[in-house]
Design a protein around this motif. Sequence first.
Motif, PDB file in Angstrom:
ATOM      1  N   ILE A  50     -27.626  64.490  66.418  1.00 19.25           N
ATOM      2  CA  ILE A  50     -26.498  65.042  67.180  1.00 19.25           C
ATOM      3  C   ILE A  50     -27.017  65.709  68.446  1.00 19.25           C
ATOM      4  CG2 ILE A  50     -24.646  66.760  67.143  1.00 19.25           C
ATOM      5  CD1 ILE A  50     -24.385  66.244  64.144  1.00 19.25           C
TER       6      ILE A  50
ATOM      7  N   THR B 284     -30.094  66.837  61.701  1.00 16.01           N
ATOM      8  CA  THR B 284     -29.067  66.517  62.698  1.00 16.01           C
ATOM      9  C   THR B 284     -29.383  67.119  64.067  1.00 16.01           C
ATOM     10  OG1 THR B 284     -27.783  68.463  62.010  1.00 16.01           O
ATOM     11  CG2 THR B 284     -27.253  66.341  60.962  1.00 16.01           C
ATOM     12  N   HIS B 285     -30.163  68.219  64.085  1.00 17.36           N
ATOM     13  CA  HIS B 285     -30.508  68.911  65.324  1.00 17.36           C
ATOM     14  C   HIS B 285     -32.033  69.016  65.402  1.00 17.36           C
ATOM     15  CE1 HIS B 285     -26.319  69.887  64.831  1.00 17.36           C
ATOM     16  NE2 HIS B 285     -26.276  70.482  66.009  1.00 17.36           N
TER      17      HIS B 285
ATOM     18  N   MET C 244     -25.013  71.135  59.524  1.00 19.55           N
ATOM     19  CA  MET C 244     -26.155  71.096  60.443  1.00 19.55           C
ATOM     20  C   MET C 244     -27.461  71.266  59.675  1.00 19.55           C
ATOM     21  SD  MET C 244     -27.212  73.892  63.371  1.00 19.55           S
ATOM     22  CE  MET C 244     -28.924  74.039  63.898  1.00 19.55           C
ATOM     23  N   LYS C 245     -28.427  70.417  59.962  1.00 18.79           N
ATOM     24  CA  LYS C 245     -29.770  70.584  59.436  1.00 18.79           C
ATOM     25  C   LYS C 245     -30.744  70.492  60.602  1.00 18.79           C
ATOM     26  CE  LYS C 245     -33.043  69.217  55.861  1.00 18.79           C
ATOM     27  NZ  LYS C 245     -33.302  68.402  54.657  1.00 18.79           N
ATOM     28  N   GLU C 246     -31.612  71.487  60.705  1.00 18.54           N
ATOM     29  CA  GLU C 246     -32.498  71.588  61.854  1.00 18.54           C
ATOM     30  C   GLU C 246     -33.896  71.078  61.527  1.00 18.54           C
ATOM     31  OE1 GLU C 246     -33.831  74.887  65.228  1.00 18.54           O
ATOM     32  OE2 GLU C 246     -32.861  75.545  63.376  1.00 18.54           O
TER      33      GLU C 246
END
Length: 261
Positions: free
Chosen positions: A105, A75-76, A1-3
């Motif tokens: 995502i 991704t987020h 996950m990368k925000e």
Amino acid sequence: MKEGIIVVNPGTMNSDIHTRCIEELVLSIKDRLEDAEVVHVYTNGDIRKRLREETGEKVQNLKAAILGMKEKGVTHLTVLTTDVFESEDFVRLKEETGGLAGLFIITNIAGPLISEEEDYEITARAVRSAFGDIVGDDILLLVSGTAHPAADEIADRRLQEFEKSIRKYIPNTFVATLHGARKPYKVIKEIKQITGTRVVLAPLEYIAGEGIENSVSEEYPGLVARLEAEGFVVEGVFNGIAEYEDFLRLYLRRLYAARRQ
């Protein structure tokens, strides 16, 4: 996950206001979410163009920032507006973000400061913290430049409910909007019905001040003159709410709530 987090504001040419209000929020988010990609965008194309031509600074628009987040491997994604009330600008933000949501995502939007009934009370407490001591037993007039994009009746009801919440802390509070049903001239008529001659006039805008590129800042001197012509003594508080810590905390609260969705 990368925000990734995008902070959205119409924009300003005023570098001091940018630093105190927009950069401060961005830095506060970066301090709390160290691994996140955090950027700000300006939605006002004229301001972006002037900044590029006059200072060489390039500030992204929302679409470019969203695509940039994808390129960085985000991704987020969460998009945070600095609006106080839902506006036509916010409707466009939702449409533009929604059109690109499939790139991630999860894509969330943190709505305006006052979006739901529960927001009235917590925002009213921030108003008390920011203005309570200045107002004392006198009159507080808050002026917003935006209104809910739906019918004027809905906007009027929202503003009146917000007023009721603030009045638990500052009894003689009135909220007006330049572009909705509760325009300042109507609210001034209401103010004239109560006892008191001193009015604290404050913008209910994320950024405000002399030369700031929004309708409340532009109309502010005229509102002061109108109140004075009606016999009121005006205490001008010409700062946006971003310059008060309690309001910045509310924007962070909206961001965290959106990230949990």
